[in-house]
Design a protein around this motif. Structure first.
Motif, PDB file in Angstrom:
ATOM      1  N   SER A  29       1.058  -1.262   0.117  1.00 54.57           N
ATOM      2  CA  SER A  29       0.026  -0.034  -0.104  1.00 54.57           C
ATOM      3  C   SER A  29       0.872   1.132  -0.114  1.00 54.57           C
ATOM      4  O   SER A  29       0.381   2.383  -0.376  1.00 54.57           O
ATOM      5  CB  SER A  29      -0.930   0.256   1.298  1.00 54.57           C
ATOM      6  OG  SER A  29      -0.209   0.268   2.543  1.00 54.57           O
ATOM      7  N   ARG A  30       2.169   1.088   0.343  1.00 60.08           N
ATOM      8  CA  ARG A  30       3.223   2.336   0.206  1.00 60.08           C
ATOM      9  C   ARG A  30       3.533   2.655  -0.954  1.00 60.08           C
ATOM     10  O   ARG A  30       4.101   3.594  -1.450  1.00 60.08           O
ATOM     11  CB  ARG A  30       4.265   1.989   1.217  1.00 60.08           C
ATOM     12  CG  ARG A  30       4.090   1.953   2.634  1.00 60.08           C
ATOM     13  CD  ARG A  30       5.132   1.485   3.512  1.00 60.08           C
ATOM     14  NE  ARG A  30       5.370   1.788   4.830  1.00 60.08           N
ATOM     15  CZ  ARG A  30       6.218   2.438   5.459  1.00 60.08           C
ATOM     16  NH1 ARG A  30       7.342   2.479   4.843  1.00 60.08           N
ATOM     17  NH2 ARG A  30       6.086   2.679   6.734  1.00 60.08           N
ATOM     18  N   ILE A  31       3.316   1.867  -2.060  1.00 57.71           N
ATOM     19  CA  ILE A  31       3.926   1.765  -3.558  1.00 57.71           C
ATOM     20  C   ILE A  31       3.010   2.802  -4.310  1.00 57.71           C
ATOM     21  O   ILE A  31       1.829   2.512  -4.425  1.00 57.71           O
ATOM     22  CB  ILE A  31       4.120   0.317  -4.268  1.00 57.71           C
ATOM     23  CG1 ILE A  31       5.021  -0.389  -3.324  1.00 57.71           C
ATOM     24  CG2 ILE A  31       4.549   0.768  -5.549  1.00 57.71           C
ATOM     25  CD1 ILE A  31       5.152  -1.740  -3.756  1.00 57.71           C
ATOM     26  N   ALA A  32       3.614   3.917  -4.602  1.00 58.51           N
ATOM     27  CA  ALA A  32       2.812   4.953  -5.807  1.00 58.51           C
ATOM     28  C   ALA A  32       3.059   4.266  -7.233  1.00 58.51           C
ATOM     29  O   ALA A  32       3.942   4.142  -7.578  1.00 58.51           O
ATOM     30  CB  ALA A  32       3.440   6.287  -5.414  1.00 58.51           C
ATOM     31  N   ALA A  33       2.044   4.576  -7.993  1.00 57.85           N
ATOM     32  CA  ALA A  33       2.039   4.341  -9.356  1.00 57.85           C
ATOM     33  C   ALA A  33       3.063   5.148  -9.896  1.00 57.85           C
ATOM     34  O   ALA A  33       3.034   6.680  -9.756  1.00 57.85           O
ATOM     35  CB  ALA A  33       0.547   4.405 -10.137  1.00 57.85           C
ATOM     36  N   ALA A  34       4.254   4.806 -10.481  1.00 60.73           N
ATOM     37  CA  ALA A  34       5.448   5.804 -11.045  1.00 60.73           C
ATOM     38  C   ALA A  34       6.296   4.965 -11.918  1.00 60.73           C
ATOM     39  O   ALA A  34       6.179   3.793 -11.855  1.00 60.73           O
ATOM     40  CB  ALA A  34       5.750   6.569 -10.029  1.00 60.73           C
ATOM     41  N   THR A  35       7.069   5.714 -12.568  1.00 64.73           N
ATOM     42  CA  THR A  35       8.191   4.992 -13.205  1.00 64.73           C
ATOM     43  C   THR A  35       9.325   5.519 -12.292  1.00 64.73           C
ATOM     44  O   THR A  35       9.645   6.571 -11.907  1.00 64.73           O
ATOM     45  CB  THR A  35       8.539   5.586 -14.623  1.00 64.73           C
ATOM     46  OG1 THR A  35       7.462   5.028 -15.542  1.00 64.73           O
ATOM     47  CG2 THR A  35       9.837   5.039 -14.955  1.00 64.73           C
ATOM     48  N   TYR A  36       9.981   4.309 -11.617  1.00 61.35           N
ATOM     49  CA  TYR A  36      11.054   4.596 -10.803  1.00 61.35           C
ATOM     50  C   TYR A  36      12.515   4.534 -11.641  1.00 61.35           C
ATOM     51  O   TYR A  36      12.554   3.662 -12.480  1.00 61.35           O
ATOM     52  CB  TYR A  36      11.186   3.750  -9.626  1.00 61.35           C
ATOM     53  CG  TYR A  36       9.924   3.915  -8.772  1.00 61.35           C
ATOM     54  CD1 TYR A  36       9.835   4.510  -7.565  1.00 61.35           C
ATOM     55  CD2 TYR A  36       8.613   3.522  -9.153  1.00 61.35           C
ATOM     56  CE1 TYR A  36       8.663   4.469  -6.740  1.00 61.35           C
ATOM     57  CE2 TYR A  36       7.389   3.801  -8.596  1.00 61.35           C
ATOM     58  CZ  TYR A  36       7.644   4.122  -7.288  1.00 61.35           C
ATOM     59  OH  TYR A  36       6.629   4.181  -6.303  1.00 61.35           O
ATOM     60  N   LYS A  37      13.649   5.226 -11.118  1.00 61.01           N
ATOM     61  CA  LYS A  37      14.846   4.731 -12.002  1.00 61.01           C
ATOM     62  C   LYS A  37      15.838   3.729 -10.790  1.00 61.01           C
ATOM     63  O   LYS A  37      15.601   4.011  -9.358  1.00 61.01           O
ATOM     64  CB  LYS A  37      15.729   6.132 -12.110  1.00 61.01           C
ATOM     65  CG  LYS A  37      15.961   6.971 -10.774  1.00 61.01           C
ATOM     66  CD  LYS A  37      16.731   8.026 -11.118  1.00 61.01           C
ATOM     67  CE  LYS A  37      17.362   8.842  -9.850  1.00 61.01           C
ATOM     68  NZ  LYS A  37      18.005  10.026 -10.144  1.00 61.01           N
ATOM     69  N   VAL A  38      16.548   3.276 -11.129  1.00 60.92           N
ATOM     70  CA  VAL A  38      17.439   2.245 -10.540  1.00 60.92           C
ATOM     71  C   VAL A  38      18.372   3.157  -9.564  1.00 60.92           C
ATOM     72  O   VAL A  38      19.004   4.242  -9.916  1.00 60.92           O
ATOM     73  CB  VAL A  38      18.503   1.332 -11.075  1.00 60.92           C
ATOM     74  CG1 VAL A  38      19.309   0.954 -10.331  1.00 60.92           C
ATOM     75  CG2 VAL A  38      17.649   0.404 -12.213  1.00 60.92           C
TER      76      VAL A  38
END
Length: 199
Positions: A29-38
Motif C-alpha cells: 500500500s506504500r507503493i505509488a504508481a510511477a516510473t522509478y529509476k534504479v
C-alpha cells in the motif's frame, strides 16, 4: 585530550540524523504508481558457482542503471529494464576479476553491457515472478526472477519515494557463450539480486 574526544563524539552525534524507525517496510500500500529509476548505489547482483567441486566462487556486479514502472492497480503491467555494466564486476581477487573480464569469459571490451528486459510479471501479494530476456555477451536468453518486496516508503536522505526488492534466478554459463573450463567449473550460476528504485 579526553575533553577533545568528548567534544568530537558530541559533534558526530549532532551531525548524524536520528530516525525513529526503518523508513521502508514490505507494505504494497506504500507503493505509488510511477516510473522509478534504479538507485545504482544500492543495487547489486551477486553470482555464485561451483569451482571444481572444492569451493563456491562469488562475485558481484554493481553500478547499474535502468527503470521500473509500477502501478499497484495493475501490477501485471509492471515493466523493468536494467543495464548492467560489465566493468562494474568485482571479486575478492584482482587477478580473477581481470580474468573474468578477459576474452576467455565476459570479453568486457567487446561486450561492455548486459541487459535485462522484463516480458511479463505475475504478482502474488508481496512476491512476483518476473519473466524477461537477459542479454549477456551478445546472447539473449529468457530468465525468470523470483522476486519479493523488501520495502517501500520515503528515503529520509534523498526524500524520494523508494521501493526495494530481492530476487533470485539461475542461469547456465554455456547458454551465453561462457563455457570456459567446463565441466571442471560448474555451468549453473546462482544469482541473488537486491535492487532499489527511486521515484
Amino acid at each position: 585530550m579526553k575533553k577533545l574526544l568528548a567534544a568530537a563524539s558530541m559533534a558526530m552525534l549532532i551531525a548524524t540524523p536520528a530516525f525513529a524507525q526503518m523508513p521502508g517496510a514490505p507494505d504494497t500500500s506504500r507503493i505509488a504508481a510511477a516510473t522509478y529509476k534504479v538507485d545504482g548505489h544500492h543495487t547489486q547482483v551477486v553470482w555464485s558457482l561451483n569451482h571444481m567441486g572444492f569451493s563456491v566462487l562469488y562475485g558481484m556486479f554493481g553500478e547499474m542503471t535502468g527503470s521500473l514502472t509500477l502501478d499497484p492497480a495493475n501490477p501485471s503491467a509492471a515493466k523493468v529494464v536494467i543495464d548492467i555494466p560489465m566493468s562494474g564486476s568485482t571479486t575478492t581477487s584482482p587477478g580473477f576479476t581481470k580474468h573474468l573480464a578477459s576474452k576467455d569469459l565476459l570479453d568486457v571490451e567487446k561486450f561492455p553491457t548486459a541487459k535485462f528486459v522484463s516480458t511479463s510479471v505475475v504478482v502474488d501479494g508481496q512476491t512476483a515472478k518476473i519473466n524477461g530476456d537477459l542479454t549477456l555477451k551478445g546472447v539473449t536468453k529468457p530468465v525468470t526472477l523470483d522476486a519479493k518486496l523488501t520495502g517501500a516508503g520515503t528515503n529520509p536522505m534523498s526524500k524520494a519515494a523508494t521501493v526495494g526488492f530481492e530476487a533470485t534466478a539461475k542461469i547456465k554459463r554455456s547458454d551465453f557463450g561462457l563455457g570456459y573450463a567446463l565441466p571442471v567449473v560448474g555451468d549453473d550460476v546462482d544469482l541473488k539480486i537486491t535492487a532499489a528504485f527511486e521515484k
